[in-house]
Design a protein around this motif. Structure first.
Motif, PDB file in Angstrom:
ATOM      1  N   PRO A  73       0.904  -1.458   0.100  1.00 41.49           N
ATOM      2  CA  PRO A  73       0.360   0.054  -0.077  1.00 41.49           C
ATOM      3  C   PRO A  73       1.040   0.883  -0.040  1.00 41.49           C
ATOM      4  O   PRO A  73       1.995   0.876   0.574  1.00 41.49           O
ATOM      5  CB  PRO A  73      -0.894  -0.019   1.285  1.00 41.49           C
ATOM      6  CG  PRO A  73      -0.844  -1.754   1.256  1.00 41.49           C
ATOM      7  CD  PRO A  73       0.202  -2.017   0.762  1.00 41.49           C
ATOM      8  N   THR A  74       0.534   2.053  -0.684  1.00 44.58           N
ATOM      9  CA  THR A  74       0.962   3.484  -0.350  1.00 44.58           C
ATOM     10  C   THR A  74      -0.281   4.535   0.261  1.00 44.58           C
ATOM     11  O   THR A  74      -1.100   4.249   0.403  1.00 44.58           O
ATOM     12  CB  THR A  74       1.075   4.346  -1.732  1.00 44.58           C
ATOM     13  OG1 THR A  74      -0.239   4.845  -2.561  1.00 44.58           O
ATOM     14  CG2 THR A  74       1.653   3.204  -2.751  1.00 44.58           C
ATOM     15  N   PRO A  75       0.368   5.576   0.722  1.00 42.71           N
ATOM     16  CA  PRO A  75      -0.641   6.636   1.408  1.00 42.71           C
ATOM     17  C   PRO A  75      -1.597   6.590   0.991  1.00 42.71           C
ATOM     18  O   PRO A  75      -3.271   6.348   1.251  1.00 42.71           O
ATOM     19  CB  PRO A  75      -0.262   7.597   0.960  1.00 42.71           C
ATOM     20  CG  PRO A  75       1.136   7.237   1.177  1.00 42.71           C
ATOM     21  CD  PRO A  75       1.479   6.723   0.968  1.00 42.71           C
ATOM     22  N   TYR A  76      -1.855   6.965  -0.484  1.00 41.20           N
ATOM     23  CA  TYR A  76      -3.360   6.584  -1.725  1.00 41.20           C
ATOM     24  C   TYR A  76      -3.543   5.652  -2.446  1.00 41.20           C
ATOM     25  O   TYR A  76      -5.103   5.313  -2.912  1.00 41.20           O
ATOM     26  CB  TYR A  76      -3.914   8.304  -2.090  1.00 41.20           C
ATOM     27  CG  TYR A  76      -3.206   8.876  -1.440  1.00 41.20           C
ATOM     28  CD1 TYR A  76      -4.508  10.306  -1.097  1.00 41.20           C
ATOM     29  CD2 TYR A  76      -1.963   9.787  -1.482  1.00 41.20           C
ATOM     30  CE1 TYR A  76      -4.621  11.540  -0.996  1.00 41.20           C
ATOM     31  CE2 TYR A  76      -2.027  11.542  -1.149  1.00 41.20           C
ATOM     32  CZ  TYR A  76      -2.585  12.175  -0.364  1.00 41.20           C
ATOM     33  OH  TYR A  76      -2.278  12.537   0.131  1.00 41.20           O
ATOM     34  N   GLY A  77      -3.703   4.715  -2.227  1.00 41.84           N
ATOM     35  CA  GLY A  77      -3.995   3.532  -3.003  1.00 41.84           C
ATOM     36  C   GLY A  77      -3.166   2.500  -3.003  1.00 41.84           C
ATOM     37  O   GLY A  77      -1.636   2.789  -2.299  1.00 41.84           O
ATOM     38  N   VAL A  78      -3.827   0.514  -3.000  1.00 41.95           N
ATOM     39  CA  VAL A  78      -3.275  -0.489  -3.154  1.00 41.95           C
ATOM     40  C   VAL A  78      -3.812  -0.852  -3.873  1.00 41.95           C
ATOM     41  O   VAL A  78      -5.228  -0.968  -4.925  1.00 41.95           O
ATOM     42  CB  VAL A  78      -3.641  -0.864  -2.109  1.00 41.95           C
ATOM     43  CG1 VAL A  78      -5.044  -1.526  -1.856  1.00 41.95           C
ATOM     44  CG2 VAL A  78      -2.715  -2.621  -1.882  1.00 41.95           C
TER      45      VAL A  78
ATOM     46  N   LYS B 139      -7.392   6.632   2.037  1.00 43.16           N
ATOM     47  CA  LYS B 139      -6.725   7.065   2.306  1.00 43.16           C
ATOM     48  C   LYS B 139      -5.335   6.942   3.598  1.00 43.16           C
ATOM     49  O   LYS B 139      -5.024   5.999   4.243  1.00 43.16           O
ATOM     50  CB  LYS B 139      -7.714   7.826   3.260  1.00 43.16           C
ATOM     51  CG  LYS B 139      -9.213   8.216   2.611  1.00 43.16           C
ATOM     52  CD  LYS B 139     -10.373   8.457   3.992  1.00 43.16           C
ATOM     53  CE  LYS B 139     -11.544   8.925   3.448  1.00 43.16           C
ATOM     54  NZ  LYS B 139     -12.517   9.480   4.111  1.00 43.16           N
ATOM     55  N   PRO B 140      -4.457   8.260   3.236  1.00 42.58           N
ATOM     56  CA  PRO B 140      -2.994   7.867   4.137  1.00 42.58           C
ATOM     57  C   PRO B 140      -4.061   7.789   6.165  1.00 42.58           C
ATOM     58  O   PRO B 140      -4.086   8.408   6.673  1.00 42.58           O
ATOM     59  CB  PRO B 140      -2.339   9.702   3.882  1.00 42.58           C
ATOM     60  CG  PRO B 140      -3.658  10.233   3.237  1.00 42.58           C
ATOM     61  CD  PRO B 140      -4.463   9.981   2.824  1.00 42.58           C
TER      62      PRO B 140
ATOM     63  N   PHE C 129      -3.240  -1.863   5.313  1.00 43.05           N
ATOM     64  CA  PHE C 129      -2.640  -0.799   5.920  1.00 43.05           C
ATOM     65  C   PHE C 129      -1.900   0.934   5.426  1.00 43.05           C
ATOM     66  O   PHE C 129      -1.025   0.029   4.822  1.00 43.05           O
ATOM     67  CB  PHE C 129      -2.673  -0.602   7.515  1.00 43.05           C
ATOM     68  CG  PHE C 129      -1.185   0.583   8.159  1.00 43.05           C
ATOM     69  CD1 PHE C 129      -2.827   1.770   8.978  1.00 43.05           C
ATOM     70  CD2 PHE C 129      -0.716   1.500   8.460  1.00 43.05           C
ATOM     71  CE1 PHE C 129      -2.435   2.684   9.433  1.00 43.05           C
ATOM     72  CE2 PHE C 129      -0.073   2.290   9.036  1.00 43.05           C
ATOM     73  CZ  PHE C 129      -1.172   2.970   9.767  1.00 43.05           C
ATOM     74  N   ALA C 130      -2.571   1.987   4.979  1.00 42.26           N
ATOM     75  CA  ALA C 130      -2.261   3.251   4.344  1.00 42.26           C
ATOM     76  C   ALA C 130      -1.056   3.416   4.752  1.00 42.26           C
ATOM     77  O   ALA C 130      -1.420   3.655   5.904  1.00 42.26           O
ATOM     78  CB  ALA C 130      -3.364   3.437   4.166  1.00 42.26           C
ATOM     79  N   GLU C 131       0.065   3.436   4.119  1.00 38.96           N
ATOM     80  CA  GLU C 131       0.919   4.109   4.897  1.00 38.96           C
ATOM     81  C   GLU C 131       1.061   5.609   5.216  1.00 38.96           C
ATOM     82  O   GLU C 131       0.190   6.286   4.251  1.00 38.96           O
ATOM     83  CB  GLU C 131       1.990   4.001   4.137  1.00 38.96           C
ATOM     84  CG  GLU C 131       3.372   2.942   3.525  1.00 38.96           C
ATOM     85  CD  GLU C 131       4.212   2.830   2.883  1.00 38.96           C
ATOM     86  OE1 GLU C 131       4.384   4.264   1.906  1.00 38.96           O
ATOM     87  OE2 GLU C 131       4.722   2.791   2.289  1.00 38.96           O
ATOM     88  N   PRO C 132       1.012   5.936   6.026  1.00 37.66           N
ATOM     89  CA  PRO C 132       0.389   7.292   6.416  1.00 37.66           C
ATOM     90  C   PRO C 132       2.226   8.626   5.852  1.00 37.66           C
ATOM     91  O   PRO C 132       2.517   7.730   5.176  1.00 37.66           O
ATOM     92  CB  PRO C 132       1.157   8.000   7.768  1.00 37.66           C
ATOM     93  CG  PRO C 132       2.318   6.295   8.645  1.00 37.66           C
ATOM     94  CD  PRO C 132       2.068   5.321   7.414  1.00 37.66           C
TER      95      PRO C 132
END
Length: 621
Positions: free
Chosen positions: A286-291, A332-333, A359-362
Motif C-alpha cells: 500500500p501507498t498513502p493513497y492506494g494499493v 486514505k493516508p 494499512f495505508a502508509e501515513p
C-alpha cells in the motif's frame, strides 16, 4: 420466379464447394461465359417453429462463372478483360446454381432479419481463445481452446499492450468468435490488419485469408450483408516479433470504423470446455493513497473489489473481461482498509475470493520549499556525490553555469545523474499534468508508481503524464541522467483550475534529514586554475569544488595577487558546491569558506584553500 427462390434454398453446388476469395490486381483474365449475379447463402440457425424459421443470409457481389448462359437467362459472352481489383469471385468445385436477384418490389421468402439480439448471443464483444505457439495453417489452430478474453473491440496489438503480452511476449495463436450486427442491408467493406496471419470467416465462409505473410498485412473484401446478426470468426497466429489484429468495417459511402461495441455478441451459453469460475488475487504494497491488486481467473471475468476504508465503502471494478488484470483501490493516508473480492464472468457466474486487510502508509512530513536532489558523479546513479535542497526543478538557471555545466555541483559537466525525492501538493482533487523536460533520460513516479519514462539519450525533451491527485500531498520522485553535451531539467504542471507553468517551490516538499547536532564542516575541496583566451579576451579562471558534512549554505571569499576581494554566497542548502571565478590575474589565489546549516549553526573553523592562476601563454610571434 426460379424454383430456388421459392424454396428459399441455394443449389447444392454452392453449398458443396463454394469459396470466396479476393482477386488480386495481377489476376489473369478468365475465358468463358460470364454473368453478373447475386449469390445468396443460407444457414439454418437451429430448430424454429413452423413458419418462423429464420435464416442468416450472406449476399456476396460476385462474377459467377457458369457453363451455360441459359442457367440465368443472360447472354453468354467471352470474358476477355481482367476483373477490377477488389472484386470477389465465388468459385465452385462443381457447377453452382446461380440465382438472379429478385425484383425489389417482390417479397423474398424467409428473408426476415434477425431479432434485435438473437437468443444465442449476448451483446458486448467476441470471445477470444488463445494458446502459445504459431500455426502453419488456419486449420492448425485448435478448436477446443477454453475462452480466455472477451474483446469489446477488434483493434488489438499496438494499441493494446496486453494482447502482445498474452504469453510473455512470445508467439501465440487462437480464435476470436461470436456475432456481428449490421444496421441495414447494403454493401460493406471489411478490412483486416494482422501481423502476421489471419483468416476471417463470416457465416462460416472464409472471406479473407492472409497467412504466414511475415509482415503486417492489410486485406479487404466487399460483401453485401442483410440487416441483422451474422456469425463471425477470426483465426489468428502471431509471429515471433509482433501481435497485431484489427478488423474494420465501412458501409457503402461511409468511413471505416473499428468493429466494436454493441455491434458484437458472444455465445450466451457457457462453452462446454470452459472450466468452473475461480481465481486468485495478489495485493501489492500500500501507498498513502492506494494499493494495487492483480488477479487471475479461469475464464474471462471482471474483478469487483469492495473496500471499507476508514468506515466508508469504496467499490472498484475492472473495465474489461479477461483471465488477468490489475486494479488500484483508493485509500486514505494512515487508514485501515478491509478488502473483499468477487469475480463476475461473461455468463454472469459469480465467485467470491478470500479478502484482505491493508494499512495505508501515513504521509511523510513534507517541508514545503523544494525537493531533495541526490547527485551522482556517474550516469548510472552509483557514485554518490552530494545532496541539495532544490527549491524548483528549473536547472541549470537556478544553479548557474549554463547548459554546459553540472547544475552547480562539484563534478564534470557530462555523465552525471540525479534523482529528486519529495512531494507535490494538489490544492484540489482532480487531474494534473506534469511536464518534465530533461537532457537526457527521465522517469516520473507519483505515489510510488512509474507514470512516465523516456530512459534514452536525447536533447531537451518533455514527458507529460496526466494523473488524478486527491487534495493533499503526494509522493513525487524524478530521475534523470546526463550523457554528453547540454544538461537540462525543467518541471512544470497544469491542474484542474490553472494552466501550465513552472512548478513553484511552495507546492514542492521534501523530507529533510535529521539534525546531526554538529557544526557543518568542509569535507573535500579542490581548486582548478587555467588561463582562458576567448574572442581576443585573455583572463585567468579558478573553479572551486567542495563538499560539506550536511546541508548548509556557503559563503566564499577569494583574494588574488593584486589584493582584490571577491565574495560568492550560496543561499541554497546543499552538500556540494561549485564556484567559478573569472577575470583573475596570474598568481596565487586564496579561498575562505564559511558554512551555515539549516538551524543557523556555523562552522567552527574557516576552510582555507590555495591555488595558483598560471601565466598567460607566450605569444608565438
Amino acid at each position: 420466379m426460379p424454383p430456388a427462390w421459392q424454396s428459399g434454398q441455394v443449389g447444392s453446388g454452392v453449398e458443396a464447394g463454394a469459396r470466396v476469395r479476393e482477386r488480386s490486381q495481377n489476376s489473369a483474365p478468365r475465358a468463358g461465359v460470364a454473368c453478373w449475379a447475386r449469390v445468396r447463402y443460407h444457414r439454418d440457425l437451429g430448430e424454429r417453429p413452423a413458419g418462423e424459421r429464420v435464416k442468416n443470409q450472406l449476399w456476396v457481389s460476385a462474377l459467377a462463372m457458369v457453363v451455360a448462359a441459359g442457367l440465368v437467362g443472360c447472354e453468354a459472352e467471352e470474358s476477355a478483360a481482367p476483373a477490377t481489383p477488389g472484386e470477389l469471385d465465388v468459385v465452385s468445385d462443381v457447377t453452382p446454381d446461380v440465382i438472379a436477384e429478385p425484383d425489389a418490389a417482390e417479397p423474398v421468402v424467409d428473408a426476415a432479419p434477425w431479432p434485435s439480439v438473437p437468443p444465442s448471443f449476448k451483446v458486448g464483444g467476441l470471445l477470444g481463445r488463445f494458446t502459445p505457439g504459431m500455426a502453419e495453417t488456419p486449420t492448425d489452430v485448435p478448436l477446443d481452446l477454453a475462452p480466455t478474453h472477451l474483446h469489446e473491440s477488434l483493434r488489438l496489438g499496438d494499441g493494446e499492450g496486453a494482447f502482445s503480452l498474452l504469453f510473455d511476449d512470445g508467439p501465440f495463436c487462437g480464435r476470436i468468435e461470436g456475432g456481428i450486427h449490421v444496421k441495414e442491408t447494403t454493401s460493406y467493406t471489411f478490412t483486416a490488419v494482422a501481423g502476421d496471419s489471419v483468416q476471417v470467416r463470416l457465416d462460416g465462409i472464409p472471406v479473407i485469408t492472409a497467412w504466414k505473410t511475415q509482415e503486417v498485412t492489410t486485406e479487404s473484401v466487399d460483401l453485401v450483408l442483410e440487416k441483422g446478426w451474422h456469425p463471425i470468426e477470426l483465426i489468428f497466429s502471431s509471429d515471433p516479433f509482433r501481435a497485431i489484429l484489427e478488423l474494420w468495417i465501412a458501409a457503402e459511402g461511409e468511413l471505416p470504423q473499428v468493429v466494436s461495441g454493441d455491434n458484437l455478441g458472444y455465445t450466451s451459453k457457457v462453452p462446454e470446455n470452459s472450466p468452473s469460475l475461480w481465481g486468485d488475487v495478489e495485493v501489492g504494497a500500500p501507498t498513502p493513497y492506494g494499493v494495487g491488486v492483480s488477479y487471475t481467473a479461469t475464464g474471462p471475468a471482471r474483478l469487483k473489489i469492495d473496500a471499507l476504508v476508514d468506515g466508508e465503502l469504496v467499490t472498484v471494478t475492472s473495465d474489461e473481461l479477461g483471465v488477468e488484470g490489475h486494479l488500484t483501490v483508493p485509500l486514505k493516508p494512515g487508514a485501515i482498509a478491509e478488502l473483499s473480492f468477487a469475480l463476475y464472468d461473461a455468463w454472469d457466474r459469480i465467485t467470491t475470493l478470500p479478502g484482505d486487510v491493508v494499512f495505508a502508509e501515513p504521509l511523510p512530513d513534507f517541508v514545503p520549499g523544494g525537493m531533495l536532489g541526490t547527485y551522482y558523479s556517474d550516469n548510472q546513479h552509483n557514485n554518490y556525490l552530494a545532496q541539495r535542497l532544490d527549491p524548483g526543478i528549473v536547472l541549470p538557471e537556478d544553479a548557474g553555469e549554463g547548459t554546459n555545466g553540472s547544475f552547480g555541483m562539484p563534478t564534470q559537466p557530462d555523465t552525471f545523474s540525479v534523482h529528486w525525492d519529495g512531494g507535490i501538493y494538489a490544492p484540489t482533487s482532480g487531474d494534473y499534468t506534469l511536464y518534465w523536460g530533461t537532457d537526457d533520460g527521465q522517469r516520473v513516479f507519483v505515489d510510488g508508481q512509474l507514470i512516465a519514462e523516456d530512459w534514452t539519450g536525447h536533447a531537451p525533451q518533455y514527458v507529460s503524464p496526466t494523473v488524478y491527485l486527491a487534495q493533499g500531498w503526494h509522493a513525487l520522485r524524478l530521475e534523470m541522467f546526463e550523457n554528453y553535451g547540454g544538461a537540462y531539467s525543467h518541471l512544470e504542471w497544469a491542474g484542474p483550475d490553472f494552466v501550465r507553468h513552472v512548478t513553484p517551490p511552495d507546492v514542492l516538499g521534501a523530507v529533510l534529514p535529521e539534525d546531526n547536532e554538529l557544526p557543518p564542516e568542509v569535507i573535500t575541496a579542490e581548486v582548478f586554475t587555467s588561463w582562458q583566451s576567448n574572442n581576443n579576451m585573455n583572463y585567468g579562471r579558478a573553479i572551486l569544488w567542495f563538499t560539506a558534512s550536511e546541508l548548509a549554505t556557503a559563503e566564499v571569499v577569494m583574494t588574488t595577487s593584486d589584493d582584490a576581494v571577491t565574495n560568492h554566497e550560496e543561499t541554497v542548502y546543499s552538500e556540494g558546491f561549485k564556484h567559478v571565478f573569472n577575470d583573475l590575474p596570474s598568481g596565487p589565489v586564496i579561498f575562505y569558506i564559511y558554512l551555515t546549516d539549516r538551524h543557523g549553526v556555523t562552522s567552527l573553523t574557516t576552510k582555507t584553500v590555495f591555488g595558483e592562476v598560471p601565466l598567460p601563454p607566450e605569444d608565438d610571434d
